[in-house]
Write a protein that holds these residues in place. Structure first.
Motif, PDB file in Angstrom:
ATOM      1  N   ASN A  23       3.192  10.047  -9.338  1.00  0.00           N
ATOM      2  CA  ASN A  23       2.484  10.339 -10.591  1.00  0.00           C
ATOM      3  C   ASN A  23       1.761  11.680 -10.503  1.00  0.00           C
ATOM      4  OD1 ASN A  23       3.291   8.024 -11.855  1.00  0.00           O
ATOM      5  ND2 ASN A  23       1.471   6.849 -11.262  1.00  0.00           N
ATOM      6  N   GLN A  24       1.099  11.914  -9.373  1.00  0.00           N
ATOM      7  CA  GLN A  24       0.376  13.171  -9.219  1.00  0.00           C
ATOM      8  C   GLN A  24       1.342  14.359  -9.181  1.00  0.00           C
ATOM      9  OE1 GLN A  24      -2.110  12.766  -5.767  1.00  0.00           O
ATOM     10  NE2 GLN A  24      -3.582  11.411  -6.804  1.00  0.00           N
ATOM     11  N   VAL A  25       2.475  14.169  -8.475  1.00  0.00           N
ATOM     12  CA  VAL A  25       3.467  15.251  -8.390  1.00  0.00           C
ATOM     13  C   VAL A  25       4.027  15.529  -9.783  1.00  0.00           C
ATOM     14  CG1 VAL A  25       5.781  15.834  -7.536  1.00  0.00           C
ATOM     15  CG2 VAL A  25       4.052  14.926  -5.978  1.00  0.00           C
ATOM     16  N   SER A  26       4.314  14.466 -10.507  1.00  0.00           N
ATOM     17  CA  SER A  26       4.888  14.696 -11.843  1.00  0.00           C
ATOM     18  C   SER A  26       3.874  15.373 -12.755  1.00  0.00           C
ATOM     19  CB  SER A  26       5.392  13.399 -12.451  1.00  0.00           C
ATOM     20  OG  SER A  26       4.337  12.519 -12.713  1.00  0.00           O
TER      21      SER A  26
ATOM     22  N   GLN B 165       0.836  -1.203   0.000  1.00  0.00           N
ATOM     23  CA  GLN B 165       0.000   0.000   0.000  1.00  0.00           C
ATOM     24  C   GLN B 165       0.878   1.264   0.000  1.00  0.00           C
ATOM     25  OE1 GLN B 165      -3.260   0.261  -0.364  1.00  0.00           O
ATOM     26  NE2 GLN B 165      -3.556  -1.963  -0.395  1.00  0.00           N
ATOM     27  N   LYS B 166       1.964   1.179   0.760  1.00  0.00           N
ATOM     28  CA  LYS B 166       2.876   2.323   0.835  1.00  0.00           C
ATOM     29  C   LYS B 166       3.492   2.577  -0.545  1.00  0.00           C
ATOM     30  CE  LYS B 166       7.165   3.638   3.128  1.00  0.00           C
ATOM     31  NZ  LYS B 166       8.191   3.195   4.073  1.00  0.00           N
ATOM     32  N   GLU B 167       3.934   1.490  -1.211  1.00  0.00           N
ATOM     33  CA  GLU B 167       4.520   1.629  -2.544  1.00  0.00           C
ATOM     34  C   GLU B 167       3.497   2.200  -3.527  1.00  0.00           C
ATOM     35  OE1 GLU B 167       7.667   1.183  -3.584  1.00  0.00           O
ATOM     36  OE2 GLU B 167       8.205   0.805  -1.497  1.00  0.00           O
ATOM     37  N   ARG B 168       2.265   1.691  -3.448  1.00  0.00           N
ATOM     38  CA  ARG B 168       1.217   2.221  -4.337  1.00  0.00           C
ATOM     39  C   ARG B 168       0.976   3.709  -4.065  1.00  0.00           C
ATOM     40  NH1 ARG B 168      -3.330  -2.227  -3.586  1.00  0.00           N
ATOM     41  NH2 ARG B 168      -2.189  -3.976  -4.457  1.00  0.00           N
ATOM     42  N   ALA B 169       0.908   4.020  -2.764  1.00  0.00           N
ATOM     43  CA  ALA B 169       0.658   5.427  -2.403  1.00  0.00           C
ATOM     44  C   ALA B 169       1.800   6.315  -2.903  1.00  0.00           C
ATOM     45  CB  ALA B 169       0.495   5.562  -0.896  1.00  0.00           C
ATOM     46  N   LEU B 170       3.035   5.826  -2.688  1.00  0.00           N
ATOM     47  CA  LEU B 170       4.177   6.621  -3.167  1.00  0.00           C
ATOM     48  C   LEU B 170       4.154   6.750  -4.692  1.00  0.00           C
ATOM     49  CD1 LEU B 170       7.100   5.372  -0.895  1.00  0.00           C
ATOM     50  CD2 LEU B 170       6.017   7.621  -0.882  1.00  0.00           C
ATOM     51  N   SER B 171       3.793   5.667  -5.357  1.00  0.00           N
ATOM     52  CA  SER B 171       3.724   5.704  -6.816  1.00  0.00           C
ATOM     53  C   SER B 171       2.633   6.678  -7.266  1.00  0.00           C
ATOM     54  CB  SER B 171       3.450   4.304  -7.340  1.00  0.00           C
ATOM     55  OG  SER B 171       3.259   4.319  -8.725  1.00  0.00           O
ATOM     56  N   ASP B 172       1.483   6.600  -6.594  1.00  0.00           N
ATOM     57  CA  ASP B 172       0.399   7.527  -6.929  1.00  0.00           C
ATOM     58  C   ASP B 172       0.820   8.972  -6.673  1.00  0.00           C
ATOM     59  OD1 ASP B 172      -1.229   5.478  -7.702  1.00  0.00           O
ATOM     60  OD2 ASP B 172      -2.424   5.430  -5.838  1.00  0.00           O
ATOM     61  N   ILE B 173       1.476   9.180  -5.540  1.00  0.00           N
ATOM     62  CA  ILE B 173       1.932  10.545  -5.212  1.00  0.00           C
ATOM     63  C   ILE B 173       2.941  11.014  -6.251  1.00  0.00           C
ATOM     64  CG2 ILE B 173       3.314  11.871  -3.558  1.00  0.00           C
ATOM     65  CD1 ILE B 173       1.896  10.305  -1.340  1.00  0.00           C
TER      66      ILE B 173
ATOM     67  N   LYS C  57       7.931  14.217 -17.025  1.00  0.00           N
ATOM     68  CA  LYS C  57       7.842  13.156 -15.995  1.00  0.00           C
ATOM     69  C   LYS C  57       9.224  12.704 -15.595  1.00  0.00           C
ATOM     70  CE  LYS C  57       3.346  11.029 -16.610  1.00  0.00           C
ATOM     71  NZ  LYS C  57       2.598   9.803 -16.872  1.00  0.00           N
ATOM     72  N   ALA C  58      10.101  12.543 -16.548  1.00  0.00           N
ATOM     73  CA  ALA C  58      11.468  12.126 -16.253  1.00  0.00           C
ATOM     74  C   ALA C  58      12.152  13.170 -15.402  1.00  0.00           C
ATOM     75  CB  ALA C  58      12.232  11.882 -17.542  1.00  0.00           C
ATOM     76  N   LEU C  59      11.931  14.439 -15.734  1.00  0.00           N
ATOM     77  CA  LEU C  59      12.526  15.531 -14.985  1.00  0.00           C
ATOM     78  C   LEU C  59      12.004  15.555 -13.552  1.00  0.00           C
ATOM     79  CD1 LEU C  59      14.412  17.993 -15.294  1.00  0.00           C
ATOM     80  CD2 LEU C  59      12.400  19.330 -15.920  1.00  0.00           C
ATOM     81  N   VAL C  60      10.689  15.365 -13.368  1.00  0.00           N
ATOM     82  CA  VAL C  60      10.079  15.382 -12.038  1.00  0.00           C
ATOM     83  C   VAL C  60      10.587  14.195 -11.225  1.00  0.00           C
ATOM     84  CG1 VAL C  60       7.897  15.101 -10.799  1.00  0.00           C
ATOM     85  CG2 VAL C  60       8.055  16.688 -12.711  1.00  0.00           C
TER      86      VAL C  60
END
Length: 172
Positions: free
Chosen positions: A135-138, A125-133, A159-162
């Motif tokens: 993606n949203q941040v990028s 769940q943590k990995e998913r949340a971090l991945s979602d975050i 996205k690569a830059l972010v």
């Protein structure tokens, strides 16, 4: 002196021989009759009674010996029974301890398994949340960067830059 002679059975003329003989024969016949009809049965009854008493005494002694043997056997049986009860109780205690240890071990294994499952789920769940975050941040970064620069950069490049900046921030 007359009285003394009379007492001894001697009168002035003496005791006639015939009377003494008849008295003696009568006395012997009386003794024989008493022996046959009184003393004989009486003696046999007394002998039988003596044998009966002796037999009762012997039986009582035998009963006493038997009672002592039974008492010793009962004591031995009681001791064996008490030892058996003690052994059974000890076995039951050991079995109860073993079952208790098995139950505790099984509970610990289950608990550890549940903890591991929960931790792996938390990590996922943590990995998913971090991945979602990420993606949203990028996406936000791309949006912000495009508005700030007023020029368009490709979404892939942004996205690569972010991601590069996020990794740099995460390492700090």
């Amino acid at each position: 002196m007359n009285a003394n002679l009379f007492v001894l059975g001697a009168a002035q003329g003496g005791v006639p021989f015939g009377t003494a003989l008849v008295t003696l024969i009568t006395f012997i016949i009386l003794l024989l009759l008493l022996k046959k009809y009184a003393w004989g049965p009486l003696k046999s009854v007394m002998d039988e009674r003596e044998r009966s008493i002796n037999k009762d005494i012997d039986d009582a002694e035998q009963a006493k010996i038997n009672a002592q043997k039974l008492e010793e056997e009962n004591k031995e049986t009681l001791k064996k029974t008490q030892d058996e009860v003690h052994r059974i109780l000890e076995d039951a205690k050991q079995q109860a301890r073993k079952q208790q240890e098995d139950i505790i071990h099984e509970a610990n294994v289950r608990a550890n398994g549940m903890i591991e499952t929960a931790q792996s789920e938390i990590n996922m769940q943590k990995e998913r949340a971090l991945s979602d975050i990420n993606n949203q941040v990028s996406e936000l970064s791309v949006l912000i960067a495009s508005k700030v620069l007023h020029k368009e950069i490709s979404e892939k490049d942004q996205k690569a830059l972010v991601e590069k900046y996020i990794k740099e921030v995460g390492d700090k």
